[in-house]
Design a protein around this motif. Structure first.
Motif, PDB file in Angstrom:
ATOM      1  N   ALA A 127      45.291  -6.964 -12.102  1.00 31.16           N
ATOM      2  CA  ALA A 127      44.990  -7.845 -13.234  1.00 31.16           C
ATOM      3  C   ALA A 127      43.494  -7.832 -13.531  1.00 31.16           C
ATOM      4  CB  ALA A 127      45.472  -9.260 -12.938  1.00 31.16           C
ATOM      5  N   GLU A 128      42.686  -7.885 -12.476  1.00 37.09           N
ATOM      6  CA  GLU A 128      41.231  -7.853 -12.651  1.00 37.09           C
ATOM      7  C   GLU A 128      40.784  -6.500 -13.189  1.00 37.09           C
ATOM      8  OE1 GLU A 128      39.805  -8.809  -8.781  1.00 37.09           O
ATOM      9  OE2 GLU A 128      40.218 -10.967  -8.970  1.00 37.09           O
ATOM     10  N   GLN A 129      41.402  -5.448 -12.675  1.00 37.25           N
ATOM     11  CA  GLN A 129      41.037  -4.094 -13.097  1.00 37.25           C
ATOM     12  C   GLN A 129      41.313  -3.866 -14.577  1.00 37.25           C
ATOM     13  OE1 GLN A 129      42.874  -0.995 -10.746  1.00 37.25           O
ATOM     14  NE2 GLN A 129      42.547   0.548 -12.320  1.00 37.25           N
ATOM     15  N   PHE A 130      42.460  -4.396 -15.052  1.00 33.33           N
ATOM     16  CA  PHE A 130      42.843  -4.177 -16.439  1.00 33.33           C
ATOM     17  C   PHE A 130      42.437  -5.318 -17.374  1.00 33.33           C
ATOM     18  CE2 PHE A 130      45.902  -1.381 -14.207  1.00 33.33           C
ATOM     19  CZ  PHE A 130      45.648  -0.200 -14.891  1.00 33.33           C
ATOM     20  N   GLY A 131      41.827  -6.352 -16.801  1.00 30.22           N
ATOM     21  CA  GLY A 131      41.354  -7.466 -17.620  1.00 30.22           C
ATOM     22  C   GLY A 131      42.464  -8.277 -18.252  1.00 30.22           C
ATOM     23  N   VAL A 132      43.546  -8.477 -17.509  1.00 30.58           N
ATOM     24  CA  VAL A 132      44.678  -9.264 -18.014  1.00 30.58           C
ATOM     25  C   VAL A 132      45.056 -10.308 -16.967  1.00 30.58           C
ATOM     26  CG1 VAL A 132      45.573  -7.369 -19.418  1.00 30.58           C
ATOM     27  CG2 VAL A 132      46.373  -7.642 -17.056  1.00 30.58           C
ATOM     28  N   SER A 133      45.970 -11.194 -17.347  1.00 27.30           N
ATOM     29  CA  SER A 133      46.455 -12.175 -16.379  1.00 27.30           C
ATOM     30  C   SER A 133      47.444 -11.491 -15.436  1.00 27.30           C
ATOM     31  CB  SER A 133      47.145 -13.333 -17.097  1.00 27.30           C
ATOM     32  OG  SER A 133      48.380 -12.920 -17.646  1.00 27.30           O
ATOM     33  N   ARG A 134      47.824 -12.190 -14.391  1.00 31.37           N
ATOM     34  CA  ARG A 134      48.735 -11.590 -13.412  1.00 31.37           C
ATOM     35  C   ARG A 134      50.177 -11.511 -13.924  1.00 31.37           C
ATOM     36  NH1 ARG A 134      46.929 -14.540  -7.806  1.00 31.37           N
ATOM     37  NH2 ARG A 134      48.387 -13.058  -6.844  1.00 31.37           N
ATOM     38  N   THR A 135      50.506 -12.318 -14.939  1.00 30.25           N
ATOM     39  CA  THR A 135      51.886 -12.337 -15.445  1.00 30.25           C
ATOM     40  C   THR A 135      52.344 -10.985 -15.972  1.00 30.25           C
ATOM     41  OG1 THR A 135      51.761 -14.696 -15.955  1.00 30.25           O
ATOM     42  CG2 THR A 135      53.479 -13.429 -17.055  1.00 30.25           C
ATOM     43  N   PRO A 136      51.597 -10.340 -16.902  1.00 31.78           N
ATOM     44  CA  PRO A 136      52.064  -9.021 -17.374  1.00 31.78           C
ATOM     45  C   PRO A 136      52.076  -7.964 -16.275  1.00 31.78           C
ATOM     46  CG  PRO A 136      49.868  -9.508 -18.230  1.00 31.78           C
ATOM     47  CD  PRO A 136      50.394 -10.771 -17.626  1.00 31.78           C
ATOM     48  N   VAL A 137      51.183  -8.104 -15.297  1.00 30.55           N
ATOM     49  CA  VAL A 137      51.167  -7.168 -14.176  1.00 30.55           C
ATOM     50  C   VAL A 137      52.444  -7.331 -13.365  1.00 30.55           C
ATOM     51  CG1 VAL A 137      50.021  -6.508 -12.034  1.00 30.55           C
ATOM     52  CG2 VAL A 137      48.654  -7.078 -14.039  1.00 30.55           C
ATOM     53  N   ARG A 138      52.802  -8.568 -13.081  1.00 28.49           N
ATOM     54  CA  ARG A 138      54.022  -8.816 -12.306  1.00 28.49           C
ATOM     55  C   ARG A 138      55.264  -8.340 -13.047  1.00 28.49           C
ATOM     56  NH1 ARG A 138      52.332 -14.932 -10.351  1.00 28.49           N
ATOM     57  NH2 ARG A 138      51.123 -14.323  -8.509  1.00 28.49           N
ATOM     58  N   GLU A 139      55.287  -8.549 -14.368  1.00 32.07           N
ATOM     59  CA  GLU A 139      56.422  -8.092 -15.169  1.00 32.07           C
ATOM     60  C   GLU A 139      56.529  -6.569 -15.133  1.00 32.07           C
ATOM     61  OE1 GLU A 139      55.587  -9.778 -18.969  1.00 32.07           O
ATOM     62  OE2 GLU A 139      56.398 -11.764 -18.448  1.00 32.07           O
ATOM     63  N   ALA A 140      55.374  -5.902 -15.216  1.00 38.58           N
ATOM     64  CA  ALA A 140      55.360  -4.440 -15.160  1.00 38.58           C
ATOM     65  C   ALA A 140      55.828  -3.945 -13.796  1.00 38.58           C
ATOM     66  CB  ALA A 140      53.961  -3.922 -15.465  1.00 38.58           C
ATOM     67  N   LEU A 141      55.367  -4.602 -12.744  1.00 39.50           N
ATOM     68  CA  LEU A 141      55.758  -4.207 -11.394  1.00 39.50           C
ATOM     69  C   LEU A 141      57.252  -4.388 -11.164  1.00 39.50           C
ATOM     70  CD1 LEU A 141      52.770  -5.608  -9.283  1.00 39.50           C
ATOM     71  CD2 LEU A 141      53.200  -3.234  -9.949  1.00 39.50           C
ATOM     72  N   LYS A 142      57.813  -5.435 -11.756  1.00 41.70           N
ATOM     73  CA  LYS A 142      59.258  -5.657 -11.633  1.00 41.70           C
ATOM     74  C   LYS A 142      60.033  -4.504 -12.275  1.00 41.70           C
ATOM     75  CE  LYS A 142      63.087  -7.951 -10.774  1.00 41.70           C
ATOM     76  NZ  LYS A 142      64.058  -6.967 -11.299  1.00 41.70           N
ATOM     77  N   ARG A 143      59.604  -4.075 -13.454  1.00 39.99           N
ATOM     78  CA  ARG A 143      60.271  -2.955 -14.137  1.00 39.99           C
ATOM     79  C   ARG A 143      60.135  -1.666 -13.324  1.00 39.99           C
ATOM     80  NH1 ARG A 143      58.653  -2.412 -20.357  1.00 39.99           N
ATOM     81  NH2 ARG A 143      60.238  -0.770 -20.187  1.00 39.99           N
ATOM     82  N   LEU A 144      58.955  -1.470 -12.768  1.00 41.06           N
ATOM     83  CA  LEU A 144      58.720  -0.260 -11.974  1.00 41.06           C
ATOM     84  C   LEU A 144      59.531  -0.270 -10.680  1.00 41.06           C
ATOM     85  CD1 LEU A 144      54.881  -0.017 -12.557  1.00 41.06           C
ATOM     86  CD2 LEU A 144      56.611   1.563 -13.434  1.00 41.06           C
ATOM     87  N   GLU A 145      59.743  -1.460 -10.139  1.00 42.11           N
ATOM     88  CA  GLU A 145      60.586  -1.572  -8.945  1.00 42.11           C
ATOM     89  C   GLU A 145      62.036  -1.248  -9.297  1.00 42.11           C
ATOM     90  OE1 GLU A 145      61.398  -4.596  -5.175  1.00 42.11           O
ATOM     91  OE2 GLU A 145      60.320  -5.328  -6.929  1.00 42.11           O
ATOM     92  N   ASP A 146      62.477  -1.720 -10.465  1.00 41.58           N
ATOM     93  CA  ASP A 146      63.833  -1.408 -10.918  1.00 41.58           C
ATOM     94  C   ASP A 146      64.039   0.103 -11.077  1.00 41.58           C
ATOM     95  OD1 ASP A 146      64.457  -4.083 -10.958  1.00 41.58           O
ATOM     96  OD2 ASP A 146      64.145  -4.331 -13.119  1.00 41.58           O
ATOM     97  N   GLU A 147      62.961   0.807 -11.422  1.00 41.26           N
ATOM     98  CA  GLU A 147      63.031   2.259 -11.623  1.00 41.26           C
ATOM     99  C   GLU A 147      62.840   3.040 -10.321  1.00 41.26           C
ATOM    100  OE1 GLU A 147      60.504   3.678 -14.745  1.00 41.26           O
ATOM    101  OE2 GLU A 147      61.095   2.084 -16.110  1.00 41.26           O
TER     102      GLU A 147
END
Length: 201
Positions: free
Chosen positions: A26-46
């Motif tokens: 989140a810090e690296q991409f300058g976003v909150s942790r919510t979109p990061v967690r959502e992205a990680l969930k999708r990547l885990e599903d894959e």
């Protein structure tokens, strides 16, 4: 966010087995942790990352047996696409594929793994687009990361010149409108790559 992380994993910027921290990302991409967690969930599903409650999250290791199974499906889907595409293919498609194959050859000579795999993807995408069946592309989008990571990991151990020659044969049968042999050649192209990457001599 999802696409950026996905490509970082596929292109091995995030290495197999590497730990992932949502706060750091989140810090690296300058976003909150919510979109990061959502992205990680999708990547885990894959199947590209793995995590468990109270444990670390990390990029999954490259599983050669899993990739071998993926190759079988990918070969069949590309062969199907070739069957559907053959009636639509013209010399303009062959010309485009020749241009891509030259770039592919150059990337191999320069030992540029990511560029080479990108050009190979573009080469086969010409047939996928000509097939006019988006469901094939959707299915491949989910499967291809398993193969691409293995290709990049083993790039230096595969004879790229043979792939360039197979591409030339594919272009030739397209110019000849060879409906019988194009799907066969396409399938053999993928299965032979599977043999090279998952059954080292």
């Amino acid at each position: 966010m999802y696409q950026r992380l996905r490509m970082a994993i596929i292109n091995l910027e995030l290495k197999p087995g590497q730990r992932i921290n949502d706060k750091s990302l989140a810090e690296q991409f300058g976003v909150s942790r919510t979109p990061v967690r959502e992205a990680l969930k999708r990547l885990e599903d894959e199947g590209l990352i793995e995590s468990s409650p109270g444990a670390v999250t990390k990029v999954t290791l490259v599983d050669e047996q899993e990739a071998k199974h993926a190759f079988t499906v990918v070969a069949a889907l590309h062969s199907l696409a070739a069957k559907l595409a053959i009636s639509y293919l013209e010399n303009t498609h062959a010309n485009e594929m020749e241009k891509i194959n030259r770039e592919f050859k150059h990337a191999i000579e320069q030992k540029d793994a990511i560029k080479a795999v990108d050009e190979d993807t573009k080469f086969h995408r010409v047939l996928l687009k000509a097939a006019h069946n988006p469901e094939i592309e959707v299915a491949l989008e989910r499967i291809m990361p398993k193969i691409r990571r293995l290709e990049l990991l083993k790039f230096g151990s595969v004879d790229g010149a043979s792939s360039v020659e197979v591409h030339r044969q594919i272009i030739q049968v397209i110019r000849q409108q060879d409906k019988k042999n194009l799907p066969i050649l396409i399938e053999e192209n993928w299965l032979s790559l599977s043999q090279l990457l998952t059954n080292p001599s």
